[in-house]
Design an enzyme around this catalytic site. Structure first.
Site, short mmCIF file in Angstrom:
data_model
loop_
_atom_site.label_atom_id
_atom_site.label_comp_id
_atom_site.label_asym_id
_atom_site.label_seq_id
_atom_site.Cartn_x
_atom_site.Cartn_y
_atom_site.Cartn_z
N GLY A 83 0.82 -1.19 0.00
CA GLY A 83 0.00 0.00 0.00
C GLY A 83 0.86 1.25 0.00
N CYS A 84 0.26 2.37 -0.40
CA CYS A 84 1.02 3.61 -0.50
C CYS A 84 1.43 4.14 0.88
CB CYS A 84 0.24 4.65 -1.28
SG CYS A 84 -1.47 4.88 -0.72
N PHE A 85 0.49 4.19 1.83
CA PHE A 85 0.84 4.63 3.18
C PHE A 85 1.88 3.71 3.82
CE2 PHE A 85 -3.40 6.93 3.45
CZ PHE A 85 -2.85 8.20 3.58
#
Length: 345
Positions: free
Chosen positions: A150-152
């Site tokens: 995921g990006c986070f």
């Protein structure tokens, strides 16, 4: 070597178009298929006008692709959808890099408790490795199935891992305060991402229960043999792309700022997309690139370590990381096709 034949499954979203932008000029890749169930028959450039006269390939249904003509399939699909395609392709010979969260976690039960949906292909967990190259490079090299992070979690894991690996903070008490651009919510419009809501505004969301919390905790715990318990709060910014992550950790070991900087520089010295910064990074420093810029300092007054990371959520947080994973899987130079300089201003 012959060019890697790549298929992009799911072309109409932001990550699909960003992936096409990166692969189009990758010296070792040929895009052989781009799929869209809702726009089949149209040209890719009809959906994404920036590709006019550059990538006018007709979109096709996933049912019409020639599986024998594919070396790697990128699943640029939503959570809960990718698992159906992984199941569909389970006997195919090509490699898979999945952008969704369907196979990033430990098992079906953990997924269902955080994503609030049924996982319909449990055996798939056995085939996937987590695709954060700086932390899982050796297993990615041998993998056929990779779950793109995921990006986070990307910005958070890279900021925190060297500190935790060296037991320089407690298992509990880490605070992550992260801000993202609106593209992190995907291309499908919602009340949250409407211009009238985002413009001239700033808001926190997903407090206490955001699904990326468990992804960060699980992989930090898995890599360090600790039982990590942290506070993660995301916010949405009135910008289109980028994630700025600020981490706050008690400096229990009283480590000096210089020692921390030396530790991080040593740890990431072989990683071409990690840049240690002397000043806090901004989103425009990494916009359009696969870099993760990291800055750290200590606050003598509060006794805290402060770590700030910046990534482009569509590149290092998604499509660029997928290309990075592909490069590793095929024994290419890690930077192939990813030598972009930030778009600034």
């Amino acid at each position: 070597m012959e060019k890697i034949k790549a298929a992009i499954i799911g072309a109409t979203g932001y990550t699909g178009s960003e992936l096409a932008r990166l692969l189009l000029f990758h010296p070792n890749v040929e895009i052989v298929a781009i799929t869209s169930e809702s726009h089949s028959g149209k040209k890719f450039s009809d959906i994404h006008a920036q590709f006019t006269n550059m990538l006018d390939m007709p979109l096709c249904s996933v049912n019409d692709i020639d599986e024998q003509n594919i070396d790697v399939a990128f699943l640029a699909l939503p959570h809960g959808v990718s698992m159906d395609y992984v199941k569909k392709f389970r006997n195919s010979s090509f490699k898979i890099i999945d952008f969704s969260g369907d196979f990033r976690l430990e098992n079906k039960l953990v997924f269902e408790s955080w994503y609030n949906m049924e996982h319909k292909y449990e055996v798939g967990f056995e085939r996937f490795v987590y695709g954060l190259p700086e932390l899982y490079k050796e297993v990615i090299q041998k993998a056929d199935y990779v779950a793109n992070p995921g990006c986070f979690p990307t910005g958070s894991l890279l900021a925190l891992y060297p500190l935790l690996k060296n037991n320089l903070c407690e298992e509990k008490g880490v605070i992550i305060d992260a801000k993202t651009g609106t593209t992190g919510a995907g291309i499908k419009p919602s009340a949250t991402t409407l211009f009238s809501n985002v413009n001239d505004n700033f808001a926190a969301y997903g407090l206490k229960k955001h699904r990326h919390t468990i992804e960060i905790e699980y992989h930090l715990s898995n890599l360090t043999n600790l039982n990590i318990n942290l506070q993660f709060t995301p916010h949405i910014l009135p910008v289109d792309r980028g994630i700025l992550t600020s981490c706050y950790i008690k400096n229990a070991q009283k480590v000096t700022e210089q020692n921390l900087k030396d530790l991080y520089k040593s740890h990431y010295k072989e990683d071409p997309f990690i840049r240690m910064r002397e000043n806090p990074p901004s989103l425009k420093d990494v916009r359009g690139t696969n870099f993760c810029d990291i800055y750290l300092t200590t606050d003598e007054r509060t006794g805290n370590i402060i770590i700030v990371s910046a990534i482009d959520n569509l590149v290092k947080g998604a499509s660029g990381q997928a290309v990075h994973n592909m490069n590793i899987m095929y024994g290419l130079e890690e930077t192939k096709g990813l030598n972009q300089i930030a778009l600034k201003p």
